[in-house]
Design a protein around this motif. Structure first.
Motif, mmCIF file in Angstrom:
data_model
loop_
_atom_site.group_PDB
_atom_site.id
_atom_site.type_symbol
_atom_site.label_atom_id
_atom_site.label_comp_id
_atom_site.label_asym_id
_atom_site.label_seq_id
_atom_site.Cartn_x
_atom_site.Cartn_y
_atom_site.Cartn_z
ATOM 1 N N LEU A 1 -50.419 -0.910 6.732
ATOM 2 C CA LEU A 1 -50.446 -2.327 7.115
ATOM 3 C C LEU A 1 -49.843 -2.526 8.505
ATOM 4 O O LEU A 1 -50.362 -3.297 9.309
ATOM 5 C CB LEU A 1 -49.692 -3.163 6.085
ATOM 6 N N GLY A 2 -48.748 -1.816 8.788
ATOM 7 C CA GLY A 2 -48.120 -1.908 10.102
ATOM 8 C C GLY A 2 -49.047 -1.425 11.209
ATOM 9 O O GLY A 2 -49.137 -2.046 12.275
ATOM 10 N N ILE A 3 -49.764 -0.327 10.945
ATOM 11 C CA ILE A 3 -50.713 0.214 11.927
ATOM 12 C C ILE A 3 -51.820 -0.797 12.205
ATOM 13 O O ILE A 3 -52.300 -0.922 13.327
ATOM 14 C CB ILE A 3 -51.302 1.546 11.416
ATOM 15 N N THR A 4 -52.233 -1.551 11.190
ATOM 16 C CA THR A 4 -53.290 -2.555 11.353
ATOM 17 C C THR A 4 -52.779 -3.789 12.080
ATOM 18 O O THR A 4 -53.502 -4.388 12.888
ATOM 19 C CB THR A 4 -53.850 -2.970 9.975
ATOM 20 N N LEU A 5 -51.547 -4.178 11.820
ATOM 21 C CA LEU A 5 -51.005 -5.407 12.406
ATOM 22 C C LEU A 5 -50.769 -5.309 13.909
ATOM 23 O O LEU A 5 -50.926 -6.298 14.629
ATOM 24 C CB LEU A 5 -49.694 -5.789 11.709
ATOM 25 N N ILE A 6 -50.402 -4.136 14.396
ATOM 26 C CA ILE A 6 -50.071 -4.000 15.814
ATOM 27 C C ILE A 6 -51.261 -4.315 16.723
ATOM 28 O O ILE A 6 -51.137 -5.137 17.642
ATOM 29 C CB ILE A 6 -49.480 -2.606 16.104
ATOM 30 N N PRO A 7 -52.449 -3.712 16.525
ATOM 31 C CA PRO A 7 -53.571 -4.082 17.400
ATOM 32 C C PRO A 7 -53.985 -5.547 17.256
ATOM 33 O O PRO A 7 -54.396 -6.173 18.237
ATOM 34 C CB PRO A 7 -54.700 -3.143 16.968
ATOM 35 N N LEU A 8 -53.863 -6.103 16.051
ATOM 36 C CA LEU A 8 -54.182 -7.517 15.861
ATOM 37 C C LEU A 8 -53.242 -8.397 16.688
ATOM 38 O O LEU A 8 -53.665 -9.367 17.318
ATOM 39 C CB LEU A 8 -54.088 -7.897 14.388
ATOM 40 N N ALA A 9 -51.952 -8.046 16.686
ATOM 41 C CA ALA A 9 -50.971 -8.802 17.457
ATOM 42 C C ALA A 9 -51.268 -8.715 18.955
ATOM 43 O O ALA A 9 -51.189 -9.719 19.677
ATOM 44 C CB ALA A 9 -49.563 -8.288 17.167
ATOM 45 N N ILE A 10 -51.621 -7.532 19.416
ATOM 46 C CA ILE A 10 -51.930 -7.341 20.838
ATOM 47 C C ILE A 10 -53.167 -8.135 21.232
ATOM 48 O O ILE A 10 -53.210 -8.783 22.281
ATOM 49 C CB ILE A 10 -52.108 -5.846 21.159
ATOM 50 N N LEU A 11 -54.196 -8.119 20.374
ATOM 51 C CA LEU A 11 -55.424 -8.865 20.658
ATOM 52 C C LEU A 11 -55.172 -10.365 20.702
ATOM 53 O O LEU A 11 -55.706 -11.071 21.565
ATOM 54 C CB LEU A 11 -56.496 -8.536 19.614
ATOM 55 N N CYS A 12 -54.359 -10.876 19.774
ATOM 56 C CA CYS A 12 -54.021 -12.306 19.782
ATOM 57 C C CYS A 12 -53.285 -12.669 21.058
ATOM 58 O O CYS A 12 -53.557 -13.719 21.672
ATOM 59 C CB CYS A 12 -53.152 -12.651 18.566
ATOM 60 N N ILE B 1 -44.993 -8.495 15.806
ATOM 61 C CA ILE B 1 -44.596 -7.133 16.170
ATOM 62 C C ILE B 1 -43.434 -6.664 15.300
ATOM 63 O O ILE B 1 -43.400 -5.509 14.855
ATOM 64 C CB ILE B 1 -44.219 -7.064 17.665
ATOM 65 N N PHE B 2 -42.486 -7.560 15.024
ATOM 66 C CA PHE B 2 -41.312 -7.176 14.231
ATOM 67 C C PHE B 2 -41.692 -6.729 12.812
ATOM 68 O O PHE B 2 -41.273 -5.649 12.376
ATOM 69 C CB PHE B 2 -40.297 -8.321 14.193
ATOM 70 N N PRO B 3 -42.478 -7.512 12.067
ATOM 71 C CA PRO B 3 -42.894 -7.037 10.742
ATOM 72 C C PRO B 3 -43.681 -5.732 10.821
ATOM 73 O O PRO B 3 -43.487 -4.835 9.990
ATOM 74 C CB PRO B 3 -43.781 -8.173 10.212
ATOM 75 N N ALA B 4 -44.553 -5.621 11.828
ATOM 76 C CA ALA B 4 -45.368 -4.408 11.954
ATOM 77 C C ALA B 4 -44.492 -3.172 12.134
ATOM 78 O O ALA B 4 -44.715 -2.135 11.498
ATOM 79 C CB ALA B 4 -46.342 -4.546 13.126
ATOM 80 N N ILE C 1 -38.851 -9.919 3.489
ATOM 81 C CA ILE C 1 -38.329 -10.929 4.419
ATOM 82 C C ILE C 1 -39.125 -10.917 5.715
ATOM 83 O O ILE C 1 -39.529 -11.967 6.235
ATOM 84 C CB ILE C 1 -36.839 -10.682 4.694
ATOM 85 N N PHE C 2 -39.404 -9.716 6.237
ATOM 86 C CA PHE C 2 -40.168 -9.618 7.482
ATOM 87 C C PHE C 2 -41.621 -10.022 7.267
ATOM 88 O O PHE C 2 -42.259 -10.554 8.182
ATOM 89 C CB PHE C 2 -40.066 -8.200 8.057
ATOM 90 N N ALA C 3 -42.157 -9.774 6.077
ATOM 91 C CA ALA C 3 -43.513 -10.233 5.768
ATOM 92 C C ALA C 3 -43.569 -11.754 5.811
ATOM 93 O O ALA C 3 -44.543 -12.343 6.301
ATOM 94 C CB ALA C 3 -43.951 -9.720 4.402
#
Length: 200
Positions: free
Chosen positions: A10-21, A60-63, A94-96
């Motif tokens: 999930l963390g690996i997926t969230l990082i590129p999504l955050a960068i794209l946003c 980024i923090f949750p990821a 909590i981070f989620a």
């Protein structure tokens, strides 16, 4: 799959999504792909920075936390075999929640921006929001109400829709990790690394 391994995915997926946003929000500071001649000619919702703050920085923090769960020391809490891992999984909940709040903020900003339409030069050469209501998204003939910047309407709609969709995905992933973290907190990590260490 172990709860820690699942969190890492999930963390690996969230990082590129955050960068794209984040990148989409930065591109919105250039209406229609052009440098704005005045900061007041940039839509208000762009300045709310939903993609930069909400779905970007706050995600980024949750990821990073999710990425690190797999490597946490599962034997690091008062000698209890799974206490350390359980605490780490509880922390991930909590981070989620932080991730859901950040992406939720971005969703609200994007929805308001899409409904309001872009700030543009109107037919009477004044600047305003002539497309308020959201119907313009499918009614392309109404786009002619925006004289300048060129292509500002599809630019505005496309980028805010991208942020909206990616933020919805982020909410779903963070919600999934909250459930995964709850399971990990109650049951511990199924990998049983403590047992493998004892047998060694």
């Amino acid at each position: 799959m172990c709860s820690g391994s699942c969190a890492k995915c999930l963390g690996i997926t969230l990082i590129p999504l955050a960068i794209l946003c984040l990148l989409c929000n930065i591109m919105l500071f250039f209406p229609g792909g052009y440098v704005a001649d005045n900061n007041e000619h940039i839509s208000d919702e762009v300045w709310y920075m939903g993609g930069i703050i909400g779905s970007g920085a706050l995600m980024i923090f949750p990821a990073l936390v999710f990425l690190g769960l797999k490597n946490n020391d599962c034997c690091g809490c008062c000698g209890n075999e799974s206490c350390g891992k359980r605490f780490a999984m509880f922390t991930s909940i909590i981070f989620a929640a932080i991730g859901v709040l950040g992406a939720g903020y971005s969703i609200v900003v994007s929805c308001v921006a899409i409904n309001r339409g872009p700030l543009c030069q109107q037919l009477d050469n004044t600047w305003g929001y002539p497309l308020v209501g959201g119907e313009y998204v499918t009614n392309h003939t109404s786009w002619d109400l925006c004289v300048a910047p060129e292509r500002v309407v599809p630019w505005h709609v496309t980028l805010f829709c991208m942020i909206l969709v990616m933020s919805l995905v982020q909410v779903a992933l963070c919600a999934f990790q909250a459930i995964n973290g709850l399971i990990g907190t109650i049951c511990g990590d199924c990998c049983g690394c403590c047992g493998s260490d004892d047998s060694a």
